[in-house]
Design an enzyme around this catalytic site. Structure first.
Site, mmCIF file in Angstrom:
data_model
loop_
_atom_site.group_PDB
_atom_site.id
_atom_site.type_symbol
_atom_site.label_atom_id
_atom_site.label_comp_id
_atom_site.label_asym_id
_atom_site.label_seq_id
_atom_site.Cartn_x
_atom_site.Cartn_y
_atom_site.Cartn_z
ATOM 1 N N GLU A 135 0.840 -11.260 -3.669
ATOM 2 C CA GLU A 135 2.051 -10.901 -2.685
ATOM 3 C C GLU A 135 1.476 -9.788 -1.692
ATOM 4 O O GLU A 135 1.284 -8.608 -2.208
ATOM 5 C CB GLU A 135 3.344 -10.607 -3.281
ATOM 6 C CG GLU A 135 3.937 -11.358 -4.103
ATOM 7 C CD GLU A 135 4.682 -12.579 -3.437
ATOM 8 O OE1 GLU A 135 4.527 -12.609 -2.270
ATOM 9 O OE2 GLU A 135 5.088 -13.680 -4.103
ATOM 10 N N CYS A 166 7.816 -5.032 2.395
ATOM 11 C CA CYS A 166 6.869 -6.020 2.604
ATOM 12 C C CYS A 166 7.328 -7.029 3.700
ATOM 13 O O CYS A 166 7.084 -7.222 4.588
ATOM 14 C CB CYS A 166 6.296 -6.744 1.351
ATOM 15 S SG CYS A 166 7.593 -7.384 0.151
HETATM 16 P P1 NAD Z 1 -2.826 -1.325 -2.204
HETATM 17 O O1 NAD Z 1 -3.337 -2.719 -1.915
HETATM 18 O O2 NAD Z 1 -3.352 -0.154 -1.404
HETATM 19 O O3 NAD Z 1 -2.329 -0.895 -3.671
HETATM 20 C C1 NAD Z 1 -1.535 -1.632 -4.394
HETATM 21 C C2 NAD Z 1 -2.077 -1.427 -5.847
HETATM 22 O O4 NAD Z 1 -3.317 -1.945 -6.037
HETATM 23 C C3 NAD Z 1 -2.111 -0.055 -6.361
HETATM 24 O O5 NAD Z 1 -1.739 -0.007 -7.806
HETATM 25 C C4 NAD Z 1 -3.738 0.150 -6.480
HETATM 26 O O6 NAD Z 1 -3.963 1.115 -7.266
HETATM 27 C C5 NAD Z 1 -4.280 -1.109 -6.623
HETATM 28 N N1 NAD Z 1 -5.479 -1.156 -6.351
HETATM 29 C C6 NAD Z 1 -6.187 -0.811 -5.458
HETATM 30 N N2 NAD Z 1 -7.688 -1.142 -5.293
HETATM 31 C C7 NAD Z 1 -7.702 -2.248 -6.145
HETATM 32 C C8 NAD Z 1 -8.726 -3.001 -6.794
HETATM 33 N N3 NAD Z 1 -9.896 -2.914 -6.126
HETATM 34 N N4 NAD Z 1 -8.415 -3.835 -7.519
HETATM 35 C C9 NAD Z 1 -7.152 -3.915 -8.278
HETATM 36 N N5 NAD Z 1 -6.170 -3.152 -8.068
HETATM 37 C C10 NAD Z 1 -6.459 -2.120 -6.996
HETATM 38 O O7 NAD Z 1 -1.169 -1.475 -1.587
HETATM 39 P P2 NAD Z 1 0.008 -0.152 -1.147
HETATM 40 O O8 NAD Z 1 -0.228 0.480 0.163
HETATM 41 O O9 NAD Z 1 0.380 0.373 -2.483
HETATM 42 O O10 NAD Z 1 1.090 -1.138 -0.656
HETATM 43 C C11 NAD Z 1 1.524 -1.468 0.696
HETATM 44 C C12 NAD Z 1 1.135 -2.846 0.985
HETATM 45 O O11 NAD Z 1 1.659 -3.662 -0.001
HETATM 46 C C13 NAD Z 1 1.700 -3.258 2.179
HETATM 47 O O12 NAD Z 1 0.780 -3.931 3.045
HETATM 48 C C14 NAD Z 1 2.817 -4.492 1.987
HETATM 49 O O13 NAD Z 1 3.024 -4.999 3.050
HETATM 50 C C15 NAD Z 1 2.260 -4.927 0.800
HETATM 51 N N6 NAD Z 1 3.214 -5.432 -0.127
HETATM 52 C C16 NAD Z 1 3.735 -6.656 -0.217
HETATM 53 C C17 NAD Z 1 4.726 -7.310 -0.822
HETATM 54 C C18 NAD Z 1 4.922 -8.771 -0.974
HETATM 55 O O14 NAD Z 1 5.712 -9.051 -1.915
HETATM 56 N N7 NAD Z 1 4.253 -9.625 -0.515
HETATM 57 C C19 NAD Z 1 5.387 -6.228 -1.506
HETATM 58 C C20 NAD Z 1 5.479 -4.773 -1.245
HETATM 59 C C21 NAD Z 1 4.196 -4.426 -0.352
#
Ligand code: NAD
Length: 469
Positions: free
Chosen positions: A243, A277
């Protein structure tokens, strides 16, 4: 029932590597979270793998009953969880915020428990006999972002447990305490080893996603991280539900009642102070109602108070972190520089404490301004004028993401026609972003793949096995 102080103390780290967690509304330190090592991640995966067989052997009815008890536990600890969430994430208590989010955790746990098991007969006639069974995968890695730290975690954990998997959860490093507290509360009823959490940054997420012992990754976060996870999954062909980011468009047709739709338009865009999101992130309004829709939106926006989350009257809060504040600030500045009209907001008090960015509505903006085509993920809505529906659809569909979209019209047939032409995982009619635990949710294009919720969501955390003969 645990107090806020008790819950905070239970998840606060006193030894080993720790990270400071600050209240985004005030800058005050609220606690220290553990920063686990990659070895601790490996141990958590081993423990989850060891617990998998006995958890899978429990009857489906017993697992469902445990999910109901987990929902009871969330409700019993709701006040403490709400306060921790509000302090750590910044979201207010009221409106579609902290109380709403904790309530949704219980609702989604119960829905995951009550959804009929998806096993079914495929054929049983003279041509043959075959049944479809949805078997446990094993260990699920559940990785969450910082905007809805509890609800999104439950969306991943609840169906995974129901389908007989064990889970290692990693909260965002921006909101670790809420995620740790949730897992702690769920573990007051779950058997040992079935659900664990690891706290730390992206390196721990990467460790989880590259482990040969993890059979499924449930990831919600940015598209950029999602792409790294796709690469990591290749080695062991690990299953994925992704997501990812969105930049949802809404199209307002000429036949709307501007005053009547303004509150839903507003909350579609500004839910959780825009850090959602599937929020409405760019609005295309027909020329004939444009001025009226903008005026009604602005009038409604002025009635919604923003401030410190724990003050009961507020319904909008700060951005959760400086990184996101800077993104919103940069994008609004690009709109200002281009000569767009700032109808409200756009001038943050830079010296004030907290990451507050005022509710901002921007009109007369070029459809390719960065505030329109980049995901702002904050309280700033660009409103684009259109006169030709085909052109509006081209603009709505031209981005590489497609999580949600909406059509606003009093003519349902017309709205359905437009919905069919929008490239997104969900299209809402006369609303935006409403989710239901039985209605599948997931993105199109680079907003990800795989559906969550309902029977589709259960199937996504299982191995589909055909038994033939
Ligand atoms: P992010 O991708 O920076 O981080 C999300 C998670 O991934 C964190 O726990 C982080 O530590 C982890 N992470 C970072 N690097 C990683 C790697 N290489 N491998 C595995 N895990 C890793 O996202 P964010 O800034 O926390 O969230 C905001 C984004 O999320 C926005 O773009 C938003 O649209 C999206 N979002 C989408 C949904 C949906 O349902 N589609 C819901 C909420 C947020």
């Amino acid at each position: 029932m645990q107090t806020y102080d008790g819950l905070l103390a239970a998840v606060t780290a006193h030894e080993g590597q720790t990270q400071e967690v600050r209240d985004p509304a005030t800058g005050a330190v609220i606690g220290h979270a553990p920063v686990h090592s990659v070895e601790a991640v490996d141990r958590a995966i081993e423990t989850a793998a060891a617990a998998a067989a006995s958890w899978a052997a429990i009857s489906d009815a017993d697992r469902a009953a445990l999910l109901h008890r987990a929902a009871d536990a969330v409700e019993a600890h709701a006040d403490a969880l709400v306060e921790l969430l509000s302090r750590e994430q910044g979201k207010p208590l009221n409106g579609p915020n902290a109380r709403f989010e904790v309530g949704a955790c219980a609702v989604w746990l119960r829905a995951a428990a009550d959804t009929p098991h998806p096993n079914h007969e495929i054929i049983n006639d003279e041509s043959g006999r075959a049944t479809m069974h949805y078997r446990p995968i094993g260990v699920v890695a559940a990785i969450t972002p910082w905007n809805w730290p509890l609800m999104i975690a439950i969306w991943q954990i609840a169906p995974s447990l129901r389908m007989g998997n064990t889970v290692v959860q990693k909260p965002s490093e921006y909101t670790p305490l809420s995620g740790l507290a949730l897992v702690r509360i769920l573990n007051t009823v779950l058997p040992e080893g079935v659900l664990q959490s690891v706290s730390g940054g992206g390196d721990l997420g990467a460790r989880l996603t590259s482990s040969p012992k993890v059979g499924k990754i449930m990831f919600t976060g940015s598209t950029a991280t999602g792409k790294k996870i796709i690469e990591a999954s290749a080695e062991h062909v690990t299953r994925l539900t992704l997501e990812l980011g969105g930049n949802d468009a809404g199209i307002v047709l000429p036949d709307v009642d501007a005053k009547a739709i303004a509150p839903d338009l507003f909350w579609g865009a500004f839910i959780n102070t825009g850090q959602t999101c599937a929020a409405l992130k760019r609005l295309y309004v027909h020329d004939s109602v444009y001025d009226e829709v903008v005026a009604e939106l602005v009038a409604f926006a002025r009635t919604v108070p923003m401030g410190v989350g724990l003050e009961e009257q507020n319904e909008l809060g700060p951005l959760q972190n400086k990184m996101q504040y800077d993104i919103v600030d940069r994008l609004v500045q690009s709109a200002i520089d281009s000569g767009a009209t700032i109808e409200c907001g756009g001038n943050p008090e830079r010296e004030a404490p907290g990451f507050f960015y005022p509710t901002t509505i921007v009109s007369n903006i070029d459809p390719h301004n960065p505030l329109v085509v980049e995901e702002q993920f904050g309280p700033a809505l660009p409103v684009v004028r259109f006169s030709d529906l085909d052109e509006a659809l081209v603009l709505a569909n031209e981005l590489e993401v497609g999580l949600g979209a909406s059509v606003w019209s009093s003519d349902r047939e017309k709205a359905l026609d437009v919905a069919a032409r929008m490239e997104s995982g969900t299209v809402w009619i006369n609303g935006h972003g409403g989710l239901h635990p039985m209605i599948p949710f997931g993105g199109a294009k680079q907003s990800g793949y795989g559906k969550e919720f309902g029977a589709e969501g259960l199937k996504a955390v299982a191995v589909a096995q055909v038994v033939s003969g």
